[in-house]
Design an enzyme around this catalytic site. Structure first.
Site, short mmCIF file in Angstrom:
data_model
loop_
_atom_site.label_atom_id
_atom_site.label_comp_id
_atom_site.label_asym_id
_atom_site.label_seq_id
_atom_site.Cartn_x
_atom_site.Cartn_y
_atom_site.Cartn_z
N HIS A 1 0.84 -1.20 -0.05
CA HIS A 1 -0.05 0.16 0.01
C HIS A 1 0.71 1.27 0.00
O HIS A 1 0.36 2.36 -0.57
CB HIS A 1 -0.87 -0.17 1.20
CG HIS A 1 -1.96 -1.04 1.31
ND1 HIS A 1 -2.64 -1.37 2.21
CD2 HIS A 1 -2.41 -1.94 0.18
CE1 HIS A 1 -3.56 -2.26 2.11
NE2 HIS A 1 -3.32 -2.57 0.65
N LYS A 15 -3.25 -9.54 5.46
CA LYS A 15 -3.31 -9.37 4.14
C LYS A 15 -1.92 -8.30 3.81
O LYS A 15 -1.80 -7.89 2.64
CB LYS A 15 -4.44 -8.18 3.84
CG LYS A 15 -5.72 -8.94 3.84
CD LYS A 15 -7.01 -8.05 4.00
CE LYS A 15 -8.26 -8.86 4.34
NZ LYS A 15 -8.15 -9.59 5.77
N PHE A 16 -1.12 -8.41 4.67
CA PHE A 16 0.45 -7.80 4.41
C PHE A 16 0.31 -6.34 3.76
O PHE A 16 1.24 -6.14 3.06
CB PHE A 16 1.10 -8.83 3.69
CG PHE A 16 0.73 -10.29 3.97
CD1 PHE A 16 1.07 -10.54 5.45
CD2 PHE A 16 0.30 -11.15 2.98
CE1 PHE A 16 0.67 -11.96 5.67
CE2 PHE A 16 0.24 -12.35 3.49
CZ PHE A 16 0.17 -12.90 4.76
N CYS A 17 -0.68 -5.54 4.00
CA CYS A 17 -0.75 -4.14 3.44
C CYS A 17 -0.63 -4.29 1.89
O CYS A 17 -0.07 -3.61 1.27
CB CYS A 17 0.22 -3.17 3.91
SG CYS A 17 0.28 -2.90 5.64
N ALA A 18 -1.31 -5.27 1.42
CA ALA A 18 -1.41 -5.61 -0.13
C ALA A 18 -2.66 -6.14 -0.43
O ALA A 18 -2.59 -7.26 -0.93
CB ALA A 18 -0.16 -6.34 -0.48
#
Length: 418
Positions: free
Chosen positions: A125, A365-368
């Site tokens: 992100h 969601k791993f900032c993705a």
């Protein structure tokens, strides 16, 4: 896969290797840290460098006293060390920031007016969100497709343009063709920013050899968790851009209220480092760069590849465990593996690994978000959607065979309970 004797040819060590954590039943077990991609533990030489700097810690760039002069010298030496670590050009700016996200946002504020940014939906992100004018590209089916998509997108844009791409995915660990993408960008008169946060703890990076314009990375992923990151790259946009922070150090002079004559510093580094900087963070970041360079990349890479191959082989042998990948199992990657387990949410897996086995992994969601939805073939899925989540195991200095084998055994146990 049986538990093997611990083998670690890498001599540099991290703090916390002897950490014990509680598990169900009240036992204490040695902690298996498999969450390096979120934040890596502190290297012993990094801790030592900060400890050595603390007695003489003082202000930088402003004091005539001995402690201030010494601290200033250490801070500026850290800048030179980071420049050498990434193989930057001699005239490149090295601006200390809080982290990769901060560095990316800093550059976004300095883009020439009318700049269009091209970015893939596979990005973190921090690379997706800061831009005012942006073209987002769908996840490419193979590396050559990434180059083709970037070529077509950049060719269609008039005016200033910037291509933003990761060097190694924070979700899958897969390496991106950054040299080919930089070549394409320059052919169209664009510049390229590389998110190197997940690459530099695992591989050597040479900005000059790869012909990159900007790179950004975080100390907390590079075994220096003291709150510093860095943006390295060409000075002109940074020297012309609006100061990221406005305050002491960023200005040459401030006029009276009625004349509005504030003269900003022309040098990119002080221009964007207003106020008292994170001196200890910069010293820590430089110490990590020195330690990794002194250790040598060959033993680091060999040990990582050995352990990640062992982990992926073990995961692949468990029915109901699926590794996530954009470009297939044979594509080169750093020490990151994300996966899902049939019958469990990612949070259920992570909690069981922690409370029952003393294993730390990342879930979510791993900032993705767009990338994970693509990998899981899910149309929707925001922060609260457990179905659009995965488990991520990541390794680094201090990871052992026992850690890897404990994770494999724990997942085998969980699958057997279904």
């Amino acid at each position: 896969m049986s538990v093997a004797t611990i083998f670690n040819p890498v001599q540099v060590k991290v703090l916390g290797e002897d950490l014990e954590v509680p598990v169900k039943g009240g036992r204490l077990v040695s902690y298996a840290n498999l969450d390096y991609a979120a934040s890596a533990p502190c290297l012993e030489p990094v801790s030592a460098a900060v400890t050595a700097a603390l007695p003489a810690y003082s202000s930088v760039h402003r004091g005539a006293g001995y402690a201030s002069q010494l601290t200033t010298a250490r801070y500026e030496q850290a800048r030179h060390t980071v420049r050498a670590f990434v193989g930057a050009r001699t005239d490149d700016a090295v601006i200390f920031t809080r982290n990769t996200t901060d560095a990316t946002n800093l550059l976004a504020r300095c883009l020439p007016e009318g700049t269009t940014t091209v970015v893939f939906d596979t990005e973190h992100h921090a690379s997706l969100l800061p831009w005012q004018r942006v073209v987002r590209l769908a996840p490419p089916a193979f590396p050559g497709e990434a180059v083709r998509q970037a070529d077509e997108a950049l060719a269609a844009i008039e005016g200033p343009k910037l291509l933003v791409v990761t060097a190694a995915s924070n979700v899958t660990g897969e390496l991106w063709p950054i040299a080919a993408l930089a070549h394409i960008a320059h052919r169209h008169g664009a510049r390229v920013l590389v998110d190197a946060a997940q690459l530099v703890p695992h591989r050597k990076l040479n900005l000059t050899a790869l012909d990159l314009d900007y790179v950004a990375f975080s100390g907390h992923k590079l075994y220096a968790p003291f709150g510093a990151g860095v943006l390295v790259g060409r000075r002109d946009w940074l020297s012309d851009g609006e100061p990221y922070l406005k305050g002491g150090g960023a200005v040459r002079s401030v006029g009276a209220l009625d004349d509005g004559a504030t003269e900003w510093h022309e040098d990119a580094e002080p221009r964007h480092e207003a106020g008292t900087p994170n001196v200890l963070g910069a010293i820590a970041l430089a110490a990590a760069c020195d330690a990794l360079t002194a250790t040598g990349w060959t033993p680091l890479v060999r040990e990582e590849e050995r352990l990640i191959a062992r982990l992926r082989e073990g995961l692949g042998a468990i029915e109901g465990v699926r590794e996530l990948s954009l470009w297939g199992p044979d594509h080169p990657r750093v020490g990151i593996v994300s996966f899902v387990v049939d019958g469990y949410t990612a949070r259920q897996v992570a909690e069981a690994l922690s409370t029952e086995y003393g294993i730390g992994v990342r879930d979510g969601k791993f900032c993705a978000h767009p990338f994970l939805r693509h990998l899981l073939d899910i149309a929707d899925g925001g922060c609260e959607d457990d179905a659009a989540s995965a488990v991520r195991a990541s390794i680094g200095i201090g990871t052992t065979e026992e850690h890897v084998d404990r994770l494999i055994g724990a997942l085998q146990d969980l699958v057997a309970r279904r």
